[in-house]
Design a protein around this motif. Structure first.
Motif, PDB file in Angstrom:
ATOM      1  N   ARG A 122     -20.136 -17.916 -17.946  1.00 16.55           N
ATOM      2  CA  ARG A 122     -19.880 -18.184 -19.401  1.00 16.55           C
ATOM      3  C   ARG A 122     -18.793 -19.258 -19.370  1.00 16.55           C
ATOM      4  NH1 ARG A 122     -22.367 -18.877 -24.018  1.00 16.55           N
ATOM      5  NH2 ARG A 122     -20.859 -18.720 -25.817  1.00 16.55           N
ATOM      6  N   THR A 163     -18.209 -13.438 -17.046  1.00 10.84           N
ATOM      7  CA  THR A 163     -17.220 -14.469 -17.486  1.00 10.84           C
ATOM      8  C   THR A 163     -17.237 -15.660 -16.755  1.00 10.84           C
ATOM      9  OG1 THR A 163     -15.658 -12.294 -17.773  1.00 10.84           O
ATOM     10  CG2 THR A 163     -14.636 -14.579 -17.765  1.00 10.84           C
ATOM     11  N   THR A 195      -9.440 -15.088 -33.001  1.00  9.24           N
ATOM     12  CA  THR A 195      -9.953 -14.219 -33.531  1.00  9.24           C
ATOM     13  C   THR A 195      -9.320 -14.108 -35.015  1.00  9.24           C
ATOM     14  OG1 THR A 195      -7.979 -12.763 -33.050  1.00  9.24           O
ATOM     15  CG2 THR A 195      -9.691 -12.405 -31.423  1.00  9.24           C
ATOM     16  N   LEU A 212     -16.542 -14.066 -23.109  1.00  7.53           N
ATOM     17  CA  LEU A 212     -17.427 -13.187 -23.387  1.00  7.53           C
ATOM     18  C   LEU A 212     -17.589 -12.532 -24.567  1.00  7.53           C
ATOM     19  CD1 LEU A 212     -17.902 -11.393 -20.020  1.00  7.53           C
ATOM     20  CD2 LEU A 212     -19.170 -13.358 -21.016  1.00  7.53           C
ATOM     21  N   ALA A 213     -16.643 -12.973 -25.466  1.00  9.89           N
ATOM     22  CA  ALA A 213     -16.798 -12.413 -26.814  1.00  9.89           C
ATOM     23  C   ALA A 213     -18.074 -12.366 -27.421  1.00  9.89           C
ATOM     24  CB  ALA A 213     -15.747 -13.317 -27.880  1.00  9.89           C
ATOM     25  N   ARG A 214     -18.428 -11.247 -28.068  1.00 10.36           N
ATOM     26  CA  ARG A 214     -19.777 -10.930 -28.769  1.00 10.36           C
ATOM     27  C   ARG A 214     -19.831 -11.307 -30.185  1.00 10.36           C
ATOM     28  NH1 ARG A 214     -21.189 -10.219 -23.693  1.00 10.36           N
ATOM     29  NH2 ARG A 214     -21.128  -8.656 -22.282  1.00 10.36           N
ATOM     30  N   GLY A 215     -21.250 -11.149 -30.556  1.00  9.11           N
ATOM     31  CA  GLY A 215     -21.320 -10.937 -32.205  1.00  9.11           C
ATOM     32  C   GLY A 215     -20.758 -12.325 -32.696  1.00  9.11           C
ATOM     33  N   HIS A 216     -20.243 -11.972 -33.995  1.00 11.39           N
ATOM     34  CA  HIS A 216     -19.598 -12.844 -34.934  1.00 11.39           C
ATOM     35  C   HIS A 216     -18.571 -13.912 -34.217  1.00 11.39           C
ATOM     36  CE1 HIS A 216     -16.532 -10.287 -35.790  1.00 11.39           C
ATOM     37  NE2 HIS A 216     -16.160 -11.005 -36.678  1.00 11.39           N
ATOM     38  N   SER A 217     -17.794 -13.171 -32.941  1.00 12.68           N
ATOM     39  CA  SER A 217     -16.764 -13.955 -32.404  1.00 12.68           C
ATOM     40  C   SER A 217     -17.443 -14.726 -31.383  1.00 12.68           C
ATOM     41  CB  SER A 217     -15.885 -12.865 -31.822  1.00 12.68           C
ATOM     42  OG  SER A 217     -15.140 -12.080 -32.801  1.00 12.68           O
ATOM     43  N   ARG A 218     -18.648 -14.959 -30.699  1.00  8.52           N
ATOM     44  CA  ARG A 218     -19.037 -15.497 -29.684  1.00  8.52           C
ATOM     45  C   ARG A 218     -19.070 -16.782 -29.845  1.00  8.52           C
ATOM     46  NH1 ARG A 218     -22.319 -14.470 -25.167  1.00  8.52           N
ATOM     47  NH2 ARG A 218     -23.788 -16.328 -24.584  1.00  8.52           N
TER      48      ARG A 218
END
Length: 191
Positions: free
Chosen positions: A53, A50, A151, A160-166
């Motif tokens: 990032r 975190t 979101t 640290l949101a991943r995927g399409h939320s990165r």
């Protein structure tokens, strides 16, 4: 990308179970204040994903020379579910006192911050405690709050949101506001 050396500090309780703040800076420019849900095990000289990032997201923004991390609760827990269990088992008076001190700390740091970023994802449940954290961060609504992104439900995305939320590097901050006014706390209210 800046290559200035990263310096750091952290304020921990004497028992090591609470992290009150964590600072990282690379220049003398003002620091952003970042508020998340629960403190990780990162410390003065130890980064975690975190913190790494956050540096990547903030280091090239004009006018920001570092960041200070605070959390809605200062009890160190690497998993938000662990934090909820720890808080549920705590003496109510002790929890109330700890939260009061934490809110005062957040308010003081917010008054000195160049920008205030909320980044707790969906982990800070709406309610009185969340409202009090938002009031402390925004200095009772007098200062804007930003997020790295939101979101689908409008919650401030965690770094640290991943995927399409990165959150892509270099993406501008977005304004964020709670959808209800913050209440004025009184004695006898829930924690």
């Amino acid at each position: 990308m800046r290559t200035d050396p990263l310096r750091g500090s952290a304020e921990l309780s004497s028992c090591g179970l609470h992290r009150y703040r964590l600072d990282r800076w690379w220049s003398n420019e003002p620091r952003a204040l970042v508020c998340m849900r629960n403190p990780s095990t990162a410390g003065a000289d130890r980064n975690d994903p975190t913190i790494c990032r956050l540096r990547a997201l903030l280091q090239d923004r004009p006018g920001i020379g570092g960041f200070t991390v605070v959390n809605a609760d200062d009890r160190i827990a690497t998993d938000p579910r662990e934090l909820e269990a720890l808080l549920a088992g705590q003496d109510v008076a002790a929890l109330k006192a700890a939260r009061h001190a934490n809110l005062a700390r957040i308010r003081t740091l917010s008054a000195a911050a160049s920008v205030r970023i909320v980044a707790w994802g969906n982990l800070l449940a709406p309610g009185l405690h969340a409202d009090r954290v938002i009031a402390a961060l925004s200095l009772d609504g007098t200062h804007p709050l930003d997020a790295f992104a939101l979101t689908a439900d409008g919650a401030p995305i965690h770094p640290l949101a991943r995927g399409h939320s990165r959150v892509p590097l270099g993406m501008p901050l977005v304004g964020w506001r709670a959808d209800r006014p913050a209440p004025v706390p009184t004695d006898g209210e829930e924690v």
